[in-house]
Design a protein around this motif. Structure first.
Motif, PDB file in Angstrom:
ATOM      1  N   GLY A   1      27.713  25.142  72.261  1.00 54.80           N
ATOM      2  CA  GLY A   1      28.857  24.243  72.310  1.00 54.80           C
ATOM      3  C   GLY A   1      28.590  22.872  71.720  1.00 54.80           C
ATOM      4  N   TRP A   2      27.491  22.724  70.991  1.00 49.74           N
ATOM      5  CA  TRP A   2      27.146  21.430  70.419  1.00 49.74           C
ATOM      6  C   TRP A   2      27.921  21.143  69.131  1.00 49.74           C
ATOM      7  CZ3 TRP A   2      21.042  20.975  70.820  1.00 49.74           C
ATOM      8  CH2 TRP A   2      20.687  21.050  72.179  1.00 49.74           C
ATOM      9  N   ALA A   3      28.432  22.187  68.480  1.00 50.82           N
ATOM     10  CA  ALA A   3      29.148  22.016  67.213  1.00 50.82           C
ATOM     11  C   ALA A   3      30.155  23.142  67.054  1.00 50.82           C
ATOM     12  CB  ALA A   3      28.169  21.993  66.038  1.00 50.82           C
ATOM     13  N   LEU A   4      31.141  22.924  66.178  1.00 50.78           N
ATOM     14  CA  LEU A   4      32.147  23.938  65.896  1.00 50.78           C
ATOM     15  C   LEU A   4      31.626  24.950  64.882  1.00 50.78           C
ATOM     16  CD1 LEU A   4      35.314  21.659  65.561  1.00 50.78           C
ATOM     17  CD2 LEU A   4      34.587  23.001  67.555  1.00 50.78           C
ATOM     18  N   ASN A   5      32.274  26.111  64.842  1.00 54.92           N
ATOM     19  CA  ASN A   5      31.876  27.158  63.910  1.00 54.92           C
ATOM     20  C   ASN A   5      31.995  26.711  62.457  1.00 54.92           C
ATOM     21  OD1 ASN A   5      33.080  29.736  62.192  1.00 54.92           O
ATOM     22  ND2 ASN A   5      31.313  30.251  63.457  1.00 54.92           N
ATOM     23  N   SER A   6      32.898  25.771  62.188  1.00 56.43           N
ATOM     24  CA  SER A   6      33.067  25.288  60.814  1.00 56.43           C
ATOM     25  C   SER A   6      31.832  24.565  60.303  1.00 56.43           C
ATOM     26  CB  SER A   6      34.279  24.352  60.732  1.00 56.43           C
ATOM     27  OG  SER A   6      34.124  23.249  61.603  1.00 56.43           O
ATOM     28  N   ARG A   7      30.926  24.204  61.210  1.00 53.92           N
ATOM     29  CA  ARG A   7      29.677  23.528  60.842  1.00 53.92           C
ATOM     30  C   ARG A   7      28.503  24.502  60.723  1.00 53.92           C
ATOM     31  NH1 ARG A   7      29.882  18.230  58.989  1.00 53.92           N
ATOM     32  NH2 ARG A   7      31.690  17.228  59.935  1.00 53.92           N
ATOM     33  N   GLN A   8      28.753  25.780  60.959  1.00 50.84           N
ATOM     34  CA  GLN A   8      27.660  26.752  61.022  1.00 50.84           C
ATOM     35  C   GLN A   8      27.356  27.360  59.660  1.00 50.84           C
ATOM     36  OE1 GLN A   8      28.313  30.063  63.696  1.00 50.84           O
ATOM     37  NE2 GLN A   8      26.807  31.306  62.630  1.00 50.84           N
ATOM     38  N   ILE A   9      26.079  27.460  59.337  1.00 47.24           N
ATOM     39  CA  ILE A   9      25.613  28.172  58.151  1.00 47.24           C
ATOM     40  C   ILE A   9      25.103  29.538  58.609  1.00 47.24           C
ATOM     41  CG2 ILE A   9      23.939  28.212  56.269  1.00 47.24           C
ATOM     42  CD1 ILE A   9      23.887  25.178  56.386  1.00 47.24           C
ATOM     43  N   GLY A  10      25.539  30.606  57.963  1.00 43.78           N
ATOM     44  CA  GLY A  10      25.075  31.939  58.342  1.00 43.78           C
ATOM     45  C   GLY A  10      26.123  32.990  58.098  1.00 43.78           C
ATOM     46  N   LEU A  11      25.791  34.229  58.418  1.00 43.85           N
ATOM     47  CA  LEU A  11      26.687  35.351  58.171  1.00 43.85           C
ATOM     48  C   LEU A  11      27.989  35.219  58.936  1.00 43.85           C
ATOM     49  CD1 LEU A  11      24.180  38.349  58.190  1.00 43.85           C
ATOM     50  CD2 LEU A  11      25.103  37.110  56.236  1.00 43.85           C
ATOM     51  N   SER A  12      27.927  34.645  60.136  1.00 47.25           N
ATOM     52  CA  SER A  12      29.150  34.439  60.910  1.00 47.25           C
ATOM     53  C   SER A  12      29.696  33.031  60.740  1.00 47.25           C
ATOM     54  CB  SER A  12      28.889  34.721  62.399  1.00 47.25           C
ATOM     55  OG  SER A  12      27.799  33.948  62.874  1.00 47.25           O
ATOM     56  N   GLY A  13      29.136  32.289  59.778  1.00 45.86           N
ATOM     57  CA  GLY A  13      29.601  30.942  59.476  1.00 45.86           C
ATOM     58  C   GLY A  13      29.965  30.812  58.014  1.00 45.86           C
ATOM     59  N   ARG A  14      29.367  29.843  57.340  1.00 36.81           N
ATOM     60  CA  ARG A  14      29.685  29.573  55.940  1.00 36.81           C
ATOM     61  C   ARG A  14      28.454  29.717  55.051  1.00 36.81           C
ATOM     62  NH1 ARG A  14      34.631  26.924  55.045  1.00 36.81           N
ATOM     63  NH2 ARG A  14      35.726  26.359  56.974  1.00 36.81           N
ATOM     64  N   THR A  15      28.722  29.937  53.778  1.00 38.85           N
ATOM     65  CA  THR A  15      27.671  29.960  52.764  1.00 38.85           C
ATOM     66  C   THR A  15      27.666  28.611  52.058  1.00 38.85           C
ATOM     67  OG1 THR A  15      27.960  32.333  52.436  1.00 38.85           O
ATOM     68  CG2 THR A  15      26.829  31.123  50.702  1.00 38.85           C
ATOM     69  N   VAL A  16      26.486  28.052  51.849  1.00 35.16           N
ATOM     70  CA  VAL A  16      26.376  26.736  51.217  1.00 35.16           C
ATOM     71  C   VAL A  16      25.429  26.802  50.026  1.00 35.16           C
ATOM     72  CG1 VAL A  16      26.866  25.506  53.362  1.00 35.16           C
ATOM     73  CG2 VAL A  16      24.495  26.019  52.760  1.00 35.16           C
ATOM     74  N   ARG A  17      25.607  25.843  49.129  1.00 32.97           N
ATOM     75  CA  ARG A  17      24.762  25.790  47.937  1.00 32.97           C
ATOM     76  C   ARG A  17      24.598  24.329  47.484  1.00 32.97           C
ATOM     77  NH1 ARG A  17      25.743  29.978  42.939  1.00 32.97           N
ATOM     78  NH2 ARG A  17      23.608  30.019  42.174  1.00 32.97           N
ATOM     79  N   PRO A  18      24.037  23.495  48.331  1.00 32.72           N
ATOM     80  CA  PRO A  18      23.894  22.075  47.976  1.00 32.72           C
ATOM     81  C   PRO A  18      22.741  21.844  47.010  1.00 32.72           C
ATOM     82  CG  PRO A  18      22.877  22.486  50.084  1.00 32.72           C
ATOM     83  CD  PRO A  18      23.484  23.796  49.659  1.00 32.72           C
TER      84      PRO A  18
END
Length: 374
Positions: free
Chosen positions: A315-332
């Protein structure tokens, strides 16, 4: 694979199946019921037939003539009044794959007033852009958009169809795969094309513990969805190439039972997928106050912050902040991880970053140096 079969010797042409079909997939022709591409194999007609003349069969599909299916078709999505970048990334990957077997790369665009977007696609090296431009397509309806995409697929007979793994794409792709009685692999992270035109669709499986290689060997087309920020978009060409063809809107679009009530816009805003610098906190953070340090470090570096799944579950952060298969893919351009173990579920969604650094010191120490440098 399931399909619907009609036993003509039992059929009395009563028309009950035509009346009960919720998709308008059955027509009486010359006194005999015939199924069209709108059939979803739902089985309603099987139960409705008073003479038991309609059966649902599980069949084994023989290998198709792969020579009859050529080219790669990319579904280019328009959402929020813009061309979604994932479509350009798919065009870039499609062009790379097409070189291996001499395929053409085409794109299909569905929506209302999409002429400018169709012209923009011509700057990215596609052979032909097929546009379905109609006021009836001004908002997303899965059945209407699927009817347009299916019309393009029946006309072109592409070997491969690529769709972005967006909310729209995840609704559209399964419907198309069902219509053509073929396979679909979702959330692919890599794609390869064999000399025999079989598409090797690579994605994490079993909770990310293995990388599965999936091949649709016996049917065509081959459907795959790919996440945003996984592939490379091609460089925009100064001069447009290829042809733009506006297709007639299929009649199924106007027969759709879905109506538009109102539109509630989602406030525009950047996501962690758009960040060029990311600081990530993981399970190794001892307390929620440590996450505040991660956020502060991200601010000092001029970037954004993200987390792994354990912190979302706490509960420390929302799912929109998550990197992973159940979150988002990033490429910074730069990703700095703090307290992250590097599990494959996380790594597979950030390993294309340009520079990856793992903090070997306490976050307090890293933050202290950042404050001094700042």
């Amino acid at each position: 694979m399931a399909q619907i079969a009609v036993l003509e010797r039992k059929c009395a042409a009563c028309g009950q199946c035509v009346l009960c079909c919720p998709f308008g997939a059955i027509e009486l022709k010359a006194g005999k019921p015939e199924l069209n591409a709108a059939c979803r194999v739902c089985g309603v007609c099987v139960k409705a037939c008073p003479r038991g003349a309609i059966l649902r069969l599980e069949t084994r599909v023989d290998s198709v003539d792969k020579a009859l299916w050529n080219g790669i078709l990319v579904f280019a999505e328009v959402s929020g009044g813009r061309l979604h970048p994932v479509g350009l990334e798919l065009i870039g990957k499609a062009r790379e794959l097409a070189k291996e077997v001499g395929f053409q790369v085409n794109a299909v665009l569905v929506g209302s007033d999409v002429g400018l977007f169709a012209e923009e696609l011509r700057h990215y090296g596609v052979h032909t852009v097929y546009s379905y431009d109609d006021a009836a397509l001004s908002f997303f309806r899965a059945d209407a958009f699927a009817a347009c995409a299916a019309d393009a697929i029946r006309m072109l007979k592409p070997s491969v169809v690529l769709v972005g793994a967006t909310s729209l794409g995840r609704s559209l792709a399964p419907r198309l795969a069902t219509r053509f009685h073929t396979g679909l692999t979702a959330d692919c992270t890599r794609l390869e094309l064999r000399p025999n035109t079989d598409l090797v669709q690579i994605r994490p499986a079993f909770g990310g513990n293995i990388m599965a290689q999936i091949v649709t060997a016996n049917t065509r087309p081959q459907f795959a969805t790919v996440r945003y920020k996984v592939m490379d978009a091609p460089v925009r060409q100064a001069e447009p190439e290829g042809e733009l063809i506006r297709r007639r809107t299929p009649r199924e679009v106007f027969a759709s039972p879905v109506t538009h009530v109102r539109t509630v816009p989602v406030p525009a805003g950047k996501t962690i997928s758009d960040a060029e610098i990311l600081v990530v906190g993981g399970r190794g953070l001892q307390k929620e106050a440590d996450l505040a340090l991660v956020r502060e470090l991200a601010t000092l570096l001029g970037g954004d912050w993200a987390v792994t799944r354990p912190l979302v579950e706490k509960g420390w952060a929302l799912n929109s902040r998550q990197i992973g298969l159940s979150g988002r893919t990033v490429r910074p351009k730069l990703i700095l991880t703090c307290g992250v173990s590097g599990a494959i579920q996380f790594a597979s969604c950030m390993n294309a970053s340009e520079h990856i650094n793992r903090a070997k010191r306490r976050v307090h120490d890293v933050l202290g140096n950042a404050r001094v440098d700042h």
